[in-house]
Design an enzyme around this catalytic site. Structure first.
Site, short mmCIF file in Angstrom:
data_model
loop_
_atom_site.label_atom_id
_atom_site.label_comp_id
_atom_site.label_asym_id
_atom_site.label_seq_id
_atom_site.Cartn_x
_atom_site.Cartn_y
_atom_site.Cartn_z
N HIS A 143 43.69 48.94 37.06
CA HIS A 143 44.16 50.02 37.93
C HIS A 143 43.74 51.35 37.34
CE1 HIS A 143 46.79 52.51 40.37
NE2 HIS A 143 46.76 51.50 41.21
N ASP A 153 47.28 44.16 44.66
CA ASP A 153 46.50 43.26 45.51
C ASP A 153 46.47 41.82 45.00
OD1 ASP A 153 45.65 45.22 47.37
OD2 ASP A 153 44.32 46.01 45.84
N HIS A 196 39.43 49.78 46.83
CA HIS A 196 40.77 50.29 47.20
C HIS A 196 41.47 49.14 47.93
CE1 HIS A 196 43.91 52.96 48.23
NE2 HIS A 196 43.31 53.77 49.09
N1 COA Z 1 37.64 43.07 35.90
C1 COA Z 1 36.87 43.15 34.81
N2 COA Z 1 36.65 44.28 34.14
C2 COA Z 1 37.21 45.39 34.62
C3 COA Z 1 38.02 45.39 35.77
C4 COA Z 1 38.23 44.16 36.41
N3 COA Z 1 38.97 44.09 37.48
N4 COA Z 1 38.45 46.63 36.02
C5 COA Z 1 37.92 47.41 35.07
N5 COA Z 1 37.18 46.66 34.23
C6 COA Z 1 36.43 47.14 33.09
C7 COA Z 1 35.15 47.80 33.56
O1 COA Z 1 34.09 46.90 33.69
C8 COA Z 1 34.93 48.82 32.48
O2 COA Z 1 34.40 48.17 31.37
P1 COA Z 1 33.29 48.91 30.43
O3 COA Z 1 34.00 50.11 29.89
O4 COA Z 1 32.95 47.87 29.44
O5 COA Z 1 32.17 49.27 31.36
C9 COA Z 1 36.35 49.27 32.12
O6 COA Z 1 37.19 48.15 32.44
C10 COA Z 1 36.79 50.51 32.89
O7 COA Z 1 36.55 50.25 34.28
P2 COA Z 1 36.54 51.37 35.41
O8 COA Z 1 36.11 50.75 36.70
O9 COA Z 1 35.80 52.57 34.94
O10 COA Z 1 38.06 51.73 35.41
P3 COA Z 1 38.81 52.45 36.54
O11 COA Z 1 40.09 52.91 35.96
O12 COA Z 1 37.97 53.44 37.23
O13 COA Z 1 39.03 51.22 37.56
C11 COA Z 1 39.66 49.95 39.36
C12 COA Z 1 40.07 51.02 38.36
C13 COA Z 1 40.90 49.57 40.14
C14 COA Z 1 38.62 50.54 40.33
C15 COA Z 1 39.07 48.74 38.63
O14 COA Z 1 39.99 48.22 37.70
C16 COA Z 1 38.60 47.66 39.58
O15 COA Z 1 37.49 47.75 40.13
N6 COA Z 1 39.45 46.61 39.82
C17 COA Z 1 39.10 45.57 40.74
C18 COA Z 1 39.29 46.07 42.17
C19 COA Z 1 40.75 46.19 42.55
O16 COA Z 1 41.55 45.30 42.28
N7 COA Z 1 41.08 47.29 43.22
C20 COA Z 1 42.41 47.53 43.71
C21 COA Z 1 43.05 48.66 42.99
S1 COA Z 1 44.75 48.83 43.46
#
Ligand code: COA
Length: 379
Positions: free
Chosen positions: A265, A316, A226
């Site tokens: 996201h 971010d 987050h």
């Molecule tokens: N880098 C690389 N791969 C990513 C990624 C990233 N930042 N974010 C998601 N993915 C990939 C995952 O590995 C997953 O791949 P898979 O299906 O092959 O396993 C797929 O995309 C879905 O990821 P998931 O984490 O389930 O999606 P989500 O919608 O729940 O995730 C976040 C949202 C924000 C948690 C995620 O994108 C993330 O962890 N981002 C980095 C942290 C961040 O910037 N957070 C701030 C949010 S405002």
């Protein structure tokens, strides 16, 4: 008879589940549109101030000039944190994480606000004003205390954005930097039912007080998935160190299935509209300081992540290099998020109190049943 339950397997992480009605903010993830109380974030970033945006979030309309002046005065009257809390902070370990410090200090503020426990709108709004006024003082004070410097007293002629930078550094920012920082606060103010805001709604839904709800919100915001992502973005940029190393670094990171911080996201499937502004600020700060490499590296990561994974930067991603070039320590990026998001949290808390229903979902039980208790020597 118990209430029928639906399987949660299809809604892991409650994605897409509507858990509250709200008029505060809305995220259109497909089109990349963010609105606060009906106003597009781009319109607010272009024309508003953080103080005015806070009024909007809390009241559902833009203020008249007298109302805005009145709110500014109320914030300014609360710019100073209670001396007991500042004294308490002086006893914290100097290496304590600033988010842990903020969480503990906000929880302690409650002791010094005897009138701050009501959940009626008038009382809760007063607490919201105090917290929005005091959070910047706590964050700036911790930076001074941990570096064995004197805490800088607030200057109540300044805006929240200017005053924070002033208390942090002991010098007033120039108009361009102050405006950029003010817009950063506008951009982070609300984002619908994100994890920390949902936390504040769950806590206030029990009719616990505003201090407790905000303390919980800070704990949720600290997580790396987050608000903690912005600090990690800068750690990534520092780790890569140069634009010509970006592609090899990224290929290796993706191969190792590492998540690239600041990318992706849970709701936006296109550009996060807040990133549009922060990209501009990152570039502007690069030009101001004559250090373009962080912007260039970020641009490269953005382009490659779009090509390789079809993923976009979130709020971010470019805030990291913007704050870095403002000379702000890495571990203060998430507390800065909190000094803005306090406005959205308290907006949601006020809304929750105004039409409260205890938030109490069900869990789908997937454990065993009918086990027979065995004495300890027979297991
Ligand atoms: N880098 C690389 N791969 C990513 C990624 C990233 N930042 N974010 C998601 N993915 C990939 C995952 O590995 C997953 O791949 P898979 O299906 O092959 O396993 C797929 O995309 C879905 O990821 P998931 O984490 O389930 O999606 P989500 O919608 O729940 O995730 C976040 C949202 C924000 C948690 C995620 O994108 C993330 O962890 N981002 C980095 C942290 C961040 O910037 N957070 C701030 C949010 S405002």
């Amino acid at each position: 008879m118990s209430t029928p339950k639906e399987s949660s397997a299809a809604t892991a992480g409650l994605r897409g589940v509507v858990a509250a009605q709200s008029s505060i903010g809305d995220v259109n993830g497909d089109e990349g549109i963010l609105i606060y109380q009906g106003y597009n974030i781009h319109d607010l970033a272009e024309n508003s101030t953080f103080e005015e945006t806070v009024f909007l979030l809390w009241n559902g309309r833009l203020p008249k000039s007298g109302e805005l002046e009145d709110l500014r005065k109320q914030f300014q009257a609360n710019y100073e944190a209670p001396k007991e809390v500042l004294e308490f902070m002086k006893h914290f370990p100097k290496d304590a994480d600033p988010m842990d410090v903020l969480r503990t200090a906000v929880s302690a503020l409650d002791f010094y606000d005897k009138d701050g426990h009501g959940t009626d709108r008038e009382t809760a709004l007063k607490t919201a004003i105090k917290l929005t006024g005091q959070l910047p003082a706590l964050v700036a004070a911790w930076e001074r205390i941990r570096n064995s410097k004197d805490v800088v007293a607030p200057d109540d002629s300044l805006s929240i954005a200017e005053n924070f930078l002033y208390m942090l550094r002991g010098e007033k920012p120039d108009a361009d930097e102050a405006r950029m920082f003010d817009v950063c606060l506008i951009l982070h103010a609300d984002h619908e039912l994100n994890a920390s805001t949902f936390t504040t709604r769950v806590i206030s839904g029990t009719l616990a007080d505003v201090y407790g709800a905000v303390t919980g919100g800070i704990a949720a915001l600290a997580g790396p998935l987050h608000g903690g992502a912005n600090t990690n973005v800068m750690k990534t940029l520092l780790e890569i160190d140069s634009p010509d190393k970006v592609e090899a670094w990224l290929d290796k990171a993706l191969e190792e299935k590492r998540k690239i911080m600041g990318i992706g996201h849970a709701v936006y499937k296109t550009e996060d509209p807040r990133a549009t502004w922060l990209r501009k600020f990152s570039k502007q700060m690069g030009e101001r300081t004559g250090t373009m490499k962080w912007y260039e590296m970020s641009e490269k990561i953005e382009k490659l992540m779009l090509e390789k994974k079809g993923m976009y930067p979130n709020v971010d991603f470019y805030s990291a290099s913007t704050y870095y070039l403002m000379g702000i320590p890495l571990d203060l990026y998430t507390p800065i998020f909190a000094i803005s998001r306090i406005s959205g949290w308290t907006g949601h808390i006020l809304e929750q109190y105004s039409n409260n229903k205890l938030i109490r979902p069900r869990a789908e039980y997937i454990g065993e049943r009918d086990l027979k208790y065995a004495a300890i020597d027979q297991r």
